[in-house]
Design a protein around this motif. Structure first.
Motif, short mmCIF file in Angstrom:
data_model
loop_
_atom_site.label_atom_id
_atom_site.label_comp_id
_atom_site.label_asym_id
_atom_site.label_seq_id
_atom_site.Cartn_x
_atom_site.Cartn_y
_atom_site.Cartn_z
N GLU A 42 0.83 -1.21 0.00
CA GLU A 42 0.00 0.00 0.00
C GLU A 42 0.86 1.26 0.00
N VAL A 43 1.86 1.28 0.87
CA VAL A 43 2.71 2.46 1.01
C VAL A 43 3.52 2.71 -0.26
N VAL A 44 4.18 1.66 -0.76
CA VAL A 44 5.04 1.82 -1.93
C VAL A 44 4.23 2.23 -3.15
N THR A 45 3.10 1.57 -3.39
CA THR A 45 2.32 1.91 -4.58
C THR A 45 1.75 3.33 -4.49
N ARG A 46 1.36 3.74 -3.30
CA ARG A 46 0.85 5.11 -3.13
C ARG A 46 1.95 6.13 -3.42
N ILE A 47 3.15 5.88 -2.91
CA ILE A 47 4.27 6.79 -3.14
C ILE A 47 4.60 6.84 -4.63
N LYS A 48 4.64 5.66 -5.27
CA LYS A 48 5.01 5.60 -6.68
C LYS A 48 3.95 6.26 -7.56
#
Length: 65
Positions: A21-27
């Motif tokens: 969730e965190v990585v995809t949101r940042i990307k």
């Protein structure tokens, strides 16, 4: 003289599921292409297949990788 209380920061343990969730949101915010975002999803799918969704990222070892 009164003692000062220390404030402790509590860090939430990061599971594979939460890391996704965190990585995809940042990307997404960084504006990466749809194709690149799909590759991140594939990576996390592989991690979830090999390990539990709840495995903590901090518990990964060199052997795991």
């Amino acid at each position: 003289m009164a003692k000062k209380k220390r404030k402790m920061q509590v860090q939430e343990a990061l599971s594979i599921e939460k890391a996704r969730e965190v990585v995809t949101r940042i990307k997404q915010i960084e504006g990466l292409s749809k194709h690149t975002l799909e590759n991140y999803h594939k990576l996390f799918n592989d991690l979830e297949r090999c390990f539990s969704k709840r495995k903590l990222v901090s518990n990964f070892t060199i052997e795991d990788v």
